[in-house]
Scaffold this active site. Structure first.
Site, PDB file in Angstrom:
ATOM      1  N   LYS A 135       0.842  -1.204   0.000  1.00  0.00           N
ATOM      2  CA  LYS A 135       0.000   0.000   0.000  1.00  0.00           C
ATOM      3  C   LYS A 135       0.879   1.257   0.000  1.00  0.00           C
ATOM      4  O   LYS A 135       2.073   1.172   0.313  1.00  0.00           O
ATOM      5  CB  LYS A 135      -0.902  -0.018   1.234  1.00  0.00           C
ATOM      6  N   TYR A 191      16.242  30.399   6.756  1.00  0.00           N
ATOM      7  CA  TYR A 191      15.134  31.123   7.389  1.00  0.00           C
ATOM      8  C   TYR A 191      15.378  31.289   8.877  1.00  0.00           C
ATOM      9  O   TYR A 191      15.796  30.346   9.556  1.00  0.00           O
ATOM     10  CB  TYR A 191      13.824  30.368   7.177  1.00  0.00           C
TER      11      TYR A 191
HETATM   12  C1  LIG Z   1      -0.042  -1.928   6.740  1.00  0.00           C
HETATM   13  C2  LIG Z   1      -0.554  -3.250   7.110  1.00  0.00           C
HETATM   14  C3  LIG Z   1       0.333  -4.333   7.288  1.00  0.00           C
HETATM   15  C4  LIG Z   1       1.823  -4.188   7.310  1.00  0.00           C
HETATM   16  O1  LIG Z   1       2.218  -3.663   8.566  1.00  0.00           O
HETATM   17  P1  LIG Z   1       3.761  -3.365   8.915  1.00  0.00           P
HETATM   18  O2  LIG Z   1       3.705  -2.904  10.327  1.00  0.00           O
HETATM   19  O3  LIG Z   1       4.208  -2.305   7.981  1.00  0.00           O
HETATM   20  O4  LIG Z   1       4.511  -4.624   8.736  1.00  0.00           O
HETATM   21  C5  LIG Z   1      -0.234  -5.577   7.498  1.00  0.00           C
HETATM   22  N1  LIG Z   1      -1.585  -5.752   7.558  1.00  0.00           N
HETATM   23  C6  LIG Z   1      -2.450  -4.728   7.427  1.00  0.00           C
HETATM   24  C7  LIG Z   1      -3.909  -4.979   7.520  1.00  0.00           C
HETATM   25  C8  LIG Z   1      -1.974  -3.447   7.220  1.00  0.00           C
HETATM   26  O5  LIG Z   1      -2.831  -2.428   7.111  1.00  0.00           O
END
Ligand SMILES: *Cc1c(COP(=O)(O)O)cnc(C)c1O
Length: 345
Positions: free
Chosen positions: A38, A248
């Protein structure tokens, strides 16, 4: 027209990425490791990462949005892609069927959307305590859910990166759900969850951050390799006299003659102001500290230790994730997913 050379790039060590997946797959015991891809593979780029993970042996890819499903399907077979947010409407469900990806069903309403368009293989998220997405345990007996063809029965841990009693509670609820619902495979662990032991493995694990070089818990120290290397070019070199200020609000003042470099990276690229006066760049073995405030498109560094560097030379941003998180106060997740669009990937 050809685009001029970039001054900002993200180098992805694909060998380290494949190694990390294989390590996490091995640590998953009898379960297979999938991959959370994702948010454009946590900012590293779907096109760069998905083919590498696929070639390493990964067969299950998790995205959050429907738009991301399309991106994933350009690189891996659609039957290997699951969409975590699930169908919000029958239009989403139709899209899933046309594309051939699996929706993750998170509620009875989502189950209805999926069944109404003809259903098919899907995943089911059960909420065991995180109270984010997922069907509550109390809804599992609903006859509607018996109509689903469930591939992966999944749940998600709230505190896998901590030694919390909540882990065992969630594991027990997930085990109870496995007994109650017909399904092909079961999945609970994210990256940190993999280290909690075989009771948490089921048939499939879902690492994300650790694939990309994050170390969410001590048990993964020394196992996970850095994958993402942000690099920025010097736009301008200048010499300061004692009393000259930088950036800045003039938060840095030179106390002697010194040479500085202006780098093509700023907070618009995800190099946040948390790095002001704290960040470090590498040039080979040389460490060059950030001076003053990080601004939107530029960051100034001290070139005293590297007087040979010139406009156009490249520097590597220190971005070892556990270390960078400790220094900046940002989470390892934010450090990766915040990397902006101007990086050439
Ligand atoms: C993002 C996510 C993962 C992966 O989690 P990590 O902590 O990055 O390993 C796994 N399962 C779900 C449902 C997620 O949303």
């Amino acid at each position: 027209m050809t685009l001029p050379d970039p001054t900002l790039r993200l180098r992805v060590d694909t060998g380290a990425l494949a190694d990390n997946w294989r390590s996490l797959d091995r640590l998953s015991g009898n379960a297979r490791a999938g991959a959370a891809v994702k948010a454009d593979a946590y900012g590293l780029g779907m096109a760069t990462t998905a083919p590498v993970l696929r070639a390493a042996g990964c067969q299950d890819f998790f995205v959050a949005h429907w738009s991301e499903a399309l991106a994933a399907c350009a690189h891996v077979p659609s039957s290997m892609v699951s969409v975590l947010h699930g169908p919000m409407s029958s239009a989403d469900a139709v899209f899933a069927r046309e594309l051939g990806v699996k929706p993750v069903i998170n509620s009875l309403v989502q189950a209805t959307h999926w069944i109404e368009v003809g259903g098919g293989l899907c995943d089911l998220m059960v909420d065991t305590g995180i109270n984010r997405l997922g069907v509550p345990m109390s809804d599992l007996a609903d006859p509607l859910l018996a109509k689903l063809s469930i591939d992966v029965l999944l749940s998600h841990l709230a505190s896998a990166d901590e030694d919390s009693p909540m882990n065992a509670v969630q594991q027990e609820r997930w085990s109870a759900a496995r007994k109650q619902m017909a399904h092909r495979r079961a999945s609970l662990a994210n990256s940190a969850g993999i280290t909690l032991g075989s009771a948490y493995h089921g048939d499939l694990t879902r690492p994300g951050i650790a694939l990309y070089g994050g170390v969410p818990c001590a048990a993964l120290n020394g196992v996970i390799r850095q994958v993402a290397y942000p690099e920025a070019a010097i736009l301008q070199v200048r010499d300061l006299r004692p009393g000259d200020h930088v950036g800045y609000n003039a938060t840095f003042t030179a106390t002697s003659h010194m040479r500085i470099g202006v780098l093509s990276i700023g907070y618009a690229d995800g190099y946040l102001r948390a790095w002001s006066g704290k960040g470090v760049m590498h040039n080979g073995y040389r460490h060059l500290p950030v001076l003053g405030r990080v601004s939107m498109d530029m960051t100034v560094i001290d070139l005293t230790a590297a007087p040979d560097l010139r406009e156009g030379d490249w520097l590597e941003v220190c971005y070892d994730l556990p270390d960078a998180a400790a220094k900046s106060g940002l989470s390892q997740y934010e450090l990766l997913t915040g990397l902006g669009r101007r990086f050439q990937r």
